[in-house]
Design an enzyme around this catalytic site. Structure first.
Site, PDB file in Angstrom:
ATOM      1  N   HIS A 104      12.295   5.972  13.015  1.00 56.99           N
ATOM      2  CA  HIS A 104      12.168   6.048  11.548  1.00 56.99           C
ATOM      3  C   HIS A 104      12.889   7.302  11.046  1.00 56.99           C
ATOM      4  O   HIS A 104      12.890   8.337  11.715  1.00 56.99           O
ATOM      5  CB  HIS A 104      10.673   6.111  11.199  1.00 56.99           C
ATOM      6  CG  HIS A 104      10.347   5.817   9.762  1.00 56.99           C
ATOM      7  ND1 HIS A 104      10.585   6.727   8.753  1.00 56.99           N
ATOM      8  CD2 HIS A 104       9.801   4.724   9.173  1.00 56.99           C
ATOM      9  CE1 HIS A 104      10.184   6.193   7.592  1.00 56.99           C
ATOM     10  NE2 HIS A 104       9.707   4.986   7.829  1.00 56.99           N
ATOM     11  N   ASP A 160       0.779  -1.236   0.000  1.00 59.47           N
ATOM     12  CA  ASP A 160       0.000   0.000   0.000  1.00 59.47           C
ATOM     13  C   ASP A 160       0.814   1.290   0.000  1.00 59.47           C
ATOM     14  O   ASP A 160       0.307   2.343   0.396  1.00 59.47           O
ATOM     15  CB  ASP A 160      -0.891  -0.007   1.245  1.00 59.47           C
ATOM     16  CG  ASP A 160      -0.085  -0.234   2.518  1.00 59.47           C
ATOM     17  OD1 ASP A 160       1.129   0.043   2.500  1.00 59.47           O
ATOM     18  OD2 ASP A 160      -0.660  -0.686   3.521  1.00 59.47           O
ATOM     19  N   ARG A 200       1.960   8.803   8.793  1.00 61.14           N
ATOM     20  CA  ARG A 200       1.801  10.205   8.389  1.00 61.14           C
ATOM     21  C   ARG A 200       0.550  10.840   8.998  1.00 61.14           C
ATOM     22  O   ARG A 200       0.556  12.030   9.313  1.00 61.14           O
ATOM     23  CB  ARG A 200       1.742  10.312   6.859  1.00 61.14           C
ATOM     24  CG  ARG A 200       3.113  10.261   6.207  1.00 61.14           C
ATOM     25  CD  ARG A 200       3.027  10.288   4.696  1.00 61.14           C
ATOM     26  NE  ARG A 200       4.356  10.155   4.112  1.00 61.14           N
ATOM     27  CZ  ARG A 200       5.007  11.139   3.474  1.00 61.14           C
ATOM     28  NH1 ARG A 200       4.454  12.312   3.309  1.00 61.14           N
ATOM     29  NH2 ARG A 200       6.218  10.919   2.992  1.00 61.14           N
ATOM     30  N   GLU A 218      -0.237  -9.114  -1.052  1.00 61.82           N
ATOM     31  CA  GLU A 218      -0.877  -8.503   0.132  1.00 61.82           C
ATOM     32  C   GLU A 218      -2.069  -7.643  -0.312  1.00 61.82           C
ATOM     33  O   GLU A 218      -2.234  -6.479   0.077  1.00 61.82           O
ATOM     34  CB  GLU A 218       0.116  -7.672   0.969  1.00 61.82           C
ATOM     35  CG  GLU A 218      -0.368  -7.407   2.391  1.00 61.82           C
ATOM     36  CD  GLU A 218       0.545  -6.475   3.185  1.00 61.82           C
ATOM     37  OE1 GLU A 218       0.469  -5.247   3.014  1.00 61.82           O
ATOM     38  OE2 GLU A 218       1.345  -6.987   3.993  1.00 61.82           O
ATOM     39  N   HIS A 269       5.530   5.771  12.884  1.00 61.04           N
ATOM     40  CA  HIS A 269       5.896   6.600  11.734  1.00 61.04           C
ATOM     41  C   HIS A 269       4.721   7.043  10.878  1.00 61.04           C
ATOM     42  O   HIS A 269       4.920   7.669   9.830  1.00 61.04           O
ATOM     43  CB  HIS A 269       6.877   5.831  10.842  1.00 61.04           C
ATOM     44  CG  HIS A 269       6.268   4.630  10.163  1.00 61.04           C
ATOM     45  ND1 HIS A 269       5.512   4.741   9.021  1.00 61.04           N
ATOM     46  CD2 HIS A 269       6.264   3.325  10.483  1.00 61.04           C
ATOM     47  CE1 HIS A 269       5.096   3.526   8.655  1.00 61.04           C
ATOM     48  NE2 HIS A 269       5.536   2.651   9.533  1.00 61.04           N
ATOM     49  N   GLU A 320      -2.229   5.199   2.740  1.00 60.67           N
ATOM     50  CA  GLU A 320      -2.139   3.778   2.354  1.00 60.67           C
ATOM     51  C   GLU A 320      -3.482   3.151   1.981  1.00 60.67           C
ATOM     52  O   GLU A 320      -3.545   2.294   1.091  1.00 60.67           O
ATOM     53  CB  GLU A 320      -1.469   2.968   3.474  1.00 60.67           C
ATOM     54  CG  GLU A 320       0.018   3.254   3.666  1.00 60.67           C
ATOM     55  CD  GLU A 320       0.308   4.480   4.521  1.00 60.67           C
ATOM     56  OE1 GLU A 320      -0.640   5.144   4.996  1.00 60.67           O
ATOM     57  OE2 GLU A 320       1.497   4.803   4.708  1.00 60.67           O
TER      58      GLU A 320
END
Ligand code: UD1
Ligand code: UDP
Length: 380
Positions: A247, A97, A217, A119, A215, A133
């Site tokens: 990260h 994603d 967003r 996936e 991490h 994602e």
């Protein structure tokens, strides 16, 4: 004529989950395997290529400091178009994603190259969580014509979107292939363990480890401050030590260092290579994360996981009781983690090892499907 398959990926988790697929496909004489990395990540990607001893055939090298989403998207679209003209694959394989996944899919569509999605079918149901994602994977599934769904649940999500049943295969998640491979390397090599123990000699042998990663967003700004404050509260009040490999995204680095820098019993370290990270997961008492992959790996290792998200596209381990969603609220995270640290029975209920996401054979199944058309399905 061999079938030419181009694997395209760009970030750390995609590499961890796609290199076992590349290695399974290489065992097929009827397949010519090529790898294109976008390098949406650089150091975090390269360490995985090194671990699996793979060299990409094409490297778009798109990463820039603090990159924006449209920047990554356009660089991948432009770069991959040229690679497709050169490599002329029969199909491409993308994973999961990320922006690399979505843009590579679109680039293949523009060249009329079929896309298989590894996936496929994960859905949180909320376009803004995880962001971007959830939309990246939906766009990918609109274009793809073959779907490797890790679980029955992800297959059902695709069926609800009218994907034809014969195009979907339940394979398990290839992350478990990678994890079991690395766990086996660690178990077989006492010399490796000695080196790892030396590397983590800064840890206090008497304090249980709370392993943290974060991490996402959509959490940048106030939610990230709040979750970091919860971690500080835990480190200062509980008998634990926090290990947080931070990260490299500068938005993550700045918030984490501001709130957690210099706090007693908090170790902020560089992102770890995959093998030492798996070793640390094996040593951890509890995991606190917003990662997708770690939600899948930790239950296999019997580690309780608290997930700093409001919704998840990976509900299987939540239903089984080893993963708990705690959002990003300071008090909620603090209360949930301290309760399990204090209650032995509650801890044991959460630390039952199980494998809802895979059995280590997902890559083999994918190679079988691509070469022979079918295989047995993954059953947890
Ligand atoms: C990206 C993916 C996310 C995935 C995550 C895994 C998107 C939109 N986001 O996160 O889905 O869960 O990777 O980790 O596709 N950086 C480095 N070196 C590296 C990697 C990153 O310096 O090896 C820094 C750079 O400044 C870069 C920034 O981190 O600009 C952000 O990288 P990016 O790929 O955009 O990461 P995320 O969106 O945070
Ligand atoms: N990981 C790693 N080193 C670290 C942190 C995570 O190798 O310091 C591994 C982890 O075991 C998992 C993957 O990276 O396989 C998850 O990556 P990330 O959390 O960046 O992305 P997500 O899974 O959220 O997309």
């Amino acid at each position: 004529m061999p079938q030419k398959i181009l694997l395209v990926f760009g970030t750390r988790p995609e590499a961890i989950k796609m290199l076992p697929v590349a290695q399974a496909l290489r065992q097929e004489p009827s397949v010519e395997v090529r790898i294109c990395v976008t390098a949406q990540h650089r150091q975090m990607l390269d360490q995985v290529l090194d671990l699996f001893e793979e060299r990409p055939d094409y490297d778009l090298d798109v990463m820039t400091h603090s990159q924006g989403l449209e920047q990554v998207t356009t660089a991948v679209l432009n770069g991959l178009g040229r690679v497709l003209d050169d490599a002329r694959p029969d199909r491409i394989l993308v994973h999961g994603d990320t922006t690399t996944t979505m843009a590579a899919t679109l680039a293949a569509f523009y060249r009329r190259v079929p896309v298989a999605h590894v996936e496929a079918g994960l859905r949180s149901g909320d376009p803004l969580q995880p962001w971007p994602e959830e939309i990246n994977r939906r766009v990918t599934d609109v274009v793809a014509d073959r779907f490797f769904a890790p679980t029955a649940r992800s297959r059902d999500n695709l069926l609800k979107e009218n994907v034809p049943a014969q195009a979907i295969h339940v394979t398990g998640n290839t992350v478990i292939d990678a994890l079991l491979d690395v766990v086996e390397r660690i178990r077989r090599r006492p010399d490796l363990v000695v080196g790892l123990e030396r590397r983590f000699a800064f840890l206090d042998a008497k304090r249980p480890i709370l392993l943290v990663t974060g991490h996402r967003r959509e959490n940048f700004g106030a939610p990230f401050e709040s979750l970091c404050e919860a971690i500080r509260d835990l480190a200062l009040s509980q008998h634990i030590q926090v290990v947080y490999p931070v990260h490299l995204n500068p938005n993550v680095q700045s918030a984490v260092r501001r709130v957690l820098g210099g706090v007693t019993h908090v170790h902020l370290i560089e992102p770890l290579d995959y093998l030492p990270f798996v070793y640390l997961m094996m040593r951890a008492h509890v995991v606190l994360t917003d990662s997708g992959g770690i939600q899948e790996e930790a239950p296999s290792l019997g580690k309780p996981v608290f997930v700093m998200r409001n919704v998840t596209e990976r509900p299987e381990a939540v239903e089984a009781g080893t993963v708990r969603l705690v959002g990003t609220d300071r008090e909620r995270i603090f209360n949930a983690v301290s309760e399990v640290l204090a209650d032995r029975a509650a801890y044991e209920r959460m630390s039952r090892a199980h494998n809802p996401y895979g059995d280590g054979k997902a890559s083999r199944r994918i190679a079988d499907i691509l070469t022979r058309g079918q295989t047995s399905e993954f059953l947890p």
